[in-house]
Design a protein around this motif. Structure first.
Motif, short mmCIF file in Angstrom:
data_model
loop_
_atom_site.label_atom_id
_atom_site.label_comp_id
_atom_site.label_asym_id
_atom_site.label_seq_id
_atom_site.Cartn_x
_atom_site.Cartn_y
_atom_site.Cartn_z
N ARG A 245 30.15 14.67 33.80
CA ARG A 245 31.48 15.30 33.83
C ARG A 245 32.09 15.36 32.44
O ARG A 245 32.63 16.39 32.02
CB ARG A 245 32.41 14.51 34.77
N THR A 246 31.95 14.28 31.69
CA THR A 246 32.57 14.20 30.36
C THR A 246 31.98 15.22 29.40
O THR A 246 32.71 15.98 28.75
CB THR A 246 32.39 12.79 29.78
N ILE A 247 30.65 15.25 29.29
CA ILE A 247 30.02 16.13 28.31
C ILE A 247 30.15 17.59 28.70
O ILE A 247 30.39 18.46 27.84
CB ILE A 247 28.53 15.75 28.09
N VAL A 248 30.02 17.92 29.98
CA VAL A 248 30.15 19.32 30.42
C VAL A 248 31.58 19.81 30.18
O VAL A 248 31.80 20.92 29.67
CB VAL A 248 29.75 19.48 31.90
N GLN A 249 32.55 18.99 30.53
CA GLN A 249 33.95 19.38 30.35
C GLN A 249 34.27 19.61 28.88
O GLN A 249 34.91 20.60 28.51
CB GLN A 249 34.88 18.30 30.92
N ARG A 250 33.82 18.71 28.02
CA ARG A 250 34.10 18.82 26.58
C ARG A 250 33.44 20.06 25.98
O ARG A 250 34.07 20.82 25.24
CB ARG A 250 33.63 17.56 25.86
N LEU A 251 32.17 20.26 26.31
CA LEU A 251 31.43 21.39 25.74
C LEU A 251 32.00 22.72 26.22
O LEU A 251 32.27 23.62 25.41
CB LEU A 251 29.95 21.30 26.12
N VAL A 252 32.19 22.86 27.52
CA VAL A 252 32.65 24.13 28.08
C VAL A 252 34.06 24.46 27.59
O VAL A 252 34.36 25.61 27.27
CB VAL A 252 32.59 24.11 29.63
N SER A 253 34.93 23.46 27.51
CA SER A 253 36.30 23.71 27.04
C SER A 253 36.31 24.33 25.65
O SER A 253 36.99 25.34 25.41
CB SER A 253 37.10 22.39 27.03
N ALA A 254 35.56 23.74 24.74
CA ALA A 254 35.54 24.22 23.35
C ALA A 254 34.90 25.60 23.24
O ALA A 254 35.44 26.51 22.61
CB ALA A 254 34.81 23.22 22.47
N GLU A 255 33.74 25.76 23.86
CA GLU A 255 32.99 27.01 23.74
C GLU A 255 33.66 28.15 24.51
O GLU A 255 33.65 29.31 24.06
CB GLU A 255 31.55 26.82 24.23
N LEU A 256 34.25 27.85 25.67
CA LEU A 256 34.89 28.89 26.47
C LEU A 256 36.15 29.41 25.77
O LEU A 256 36.43 30.62 25.81
CB LEU A 256 35.25 28.35 27.85
#
Length: 322
Positions: A245-256
């Motif tokens: 949850r942590t890594i997916v949320q962080r990555l998607v937030s920045a890239e999206l």
């Protein structure tokens, strides 16, 4: 086989301890394995799950490596038949190929022509195939990241439909849900809301877009890899590891956020789609409330003995009891 740095293929393998091979052997009439490494070819043959022959011999090519497995399901166990379904088999290979771009799968099935399956663009090709016969609203959002022992790939696209499609994987194992999906949904909702507020697509008086409103027309493929994932059940259907949850949320937030800024037409299409879903849901709610109000009025009418019927109508002439 394993290392603490997570750099070997086994560290993020769906099957690691040979239990699947052992179960297949136990359910097979015959089962044979040939494995080549360091100039030696090891061969083992089984019948009815029992070892009948094992030998090692020199192999002509010292640099050759790999394993070949042949088995025949036992018709005494599988009484409904042992013929494999071509469509299911091909779909499974296609799925694995999407998750492992560059890997080559060759399928030979009875009288069908031999087919080579090897998508070049991984899950981006997967998204395009899932939306092949649909009218798409946006381009494909794609991002990937590898941090130490954790890796994630995400591909997303919206279409004009009303249902959502999720393809989730952990170490190439299909999932129906889990912490990786939770992380994605949180990132999608918060990032879209932030963008919509900043660009004036949502007015001050408007309430925030919800995750449910953002689901309509969404097609998502999410592949997560990690050593020793924790699942909520024996079937590995739902991922429970909090790191996902942590890594997916962080990555998607920045890239999206970057993708939305660079693709304003796509961003507006997503917001408009969500607001349309909201309007439809509110209309449906009003319709339900109207029906419930009628039912409530009926329930508030006079209650009679069970031998008499409770009359309700807007026509008073039909509502008199003599």
């Amino acid at each position: 086989k394993f290392d603490s740095n997570g750099k070997t293929g086994y560290n993020t393998s769906g099957g690691m301890n040979g239990v699947g091979a052992k179960a297949t052997n136990a359910l097979s009439e015959v089962f044979s394995v040939s494995s080549v490494r360091n100039g030696i070819n090891a061969l083992a043959s089984f019948k009815g799950g029992e070892l009948v022959k094992y030998k090692e011999e020199k192999f002509h090519d010292k640099n050759a490596h790999g394993t070949s497995i042949q088995f025949r399901p036992d018709p005494k166990i599988f009484k409904e038949g042992i013929k494999l379904d071509y469509t299911a088999l091909r779909n499974q290979l296609q799925e694995l190929a999407y998750l492992s771009p560059g890997m080559v799968f060759t399928l030979t099935y009875e009288d069908k022509p031999t087919e080579t399956i090897t998508p070049q663009n991984g899950i981006r090709d997967y998204i395009n195939d899932l939306n092949n016969k649909k009218n798409t609203l946006t381009s494909v959002f794609y991002t990937e990241s590898l941090e130490e022992r954790l890796g994630v790939k995400v591909a997303m696209q919206y279409n004009e439909g009303y249902s959502d499609t999720y393809k989730l994987y952990t170490n190439s194992i299909p999932n129906s849900g889990g912490t990786h999906l939770t992380g994605f949904r949180t990132a999608l909702t918060t990032t879209i809301i932030s963008y919509a507020r900043d660009k004036g697509l949502l007015k001050e008086k408007d309430s925030n877009i919800t995750g449910e409103e953002l689901k309509e027309g969404l097609t998502l493929v999410l592949s997560f890899i990690m050593p020793d994932p924790v699942f909520s059940g024996q079937t590995k259907d739902v991922l429970s590891s909090s790191e996902a949850r942590t890594i997916v949320q962080r990555l998607v937030s920045a890239e999206l956020e970057t993708w939305l800024l660079g693709n304003p037409k796509d961003a507006k299409a997503i917001v408009d789609k969500a607001l349309l879903a909201r309007a439809a849901r509110e209309k449906a709610k009003k319709a339900k409330d109207a029906v419930r109000n009628i039912e409530s009025k009926k329930q508030k009418a006079l209650k009679f003995d069970s031998k008499l019927a409770d009359c309700y109508s807007k026509n008073r002439t039909k509502c008199e009891l003599y």
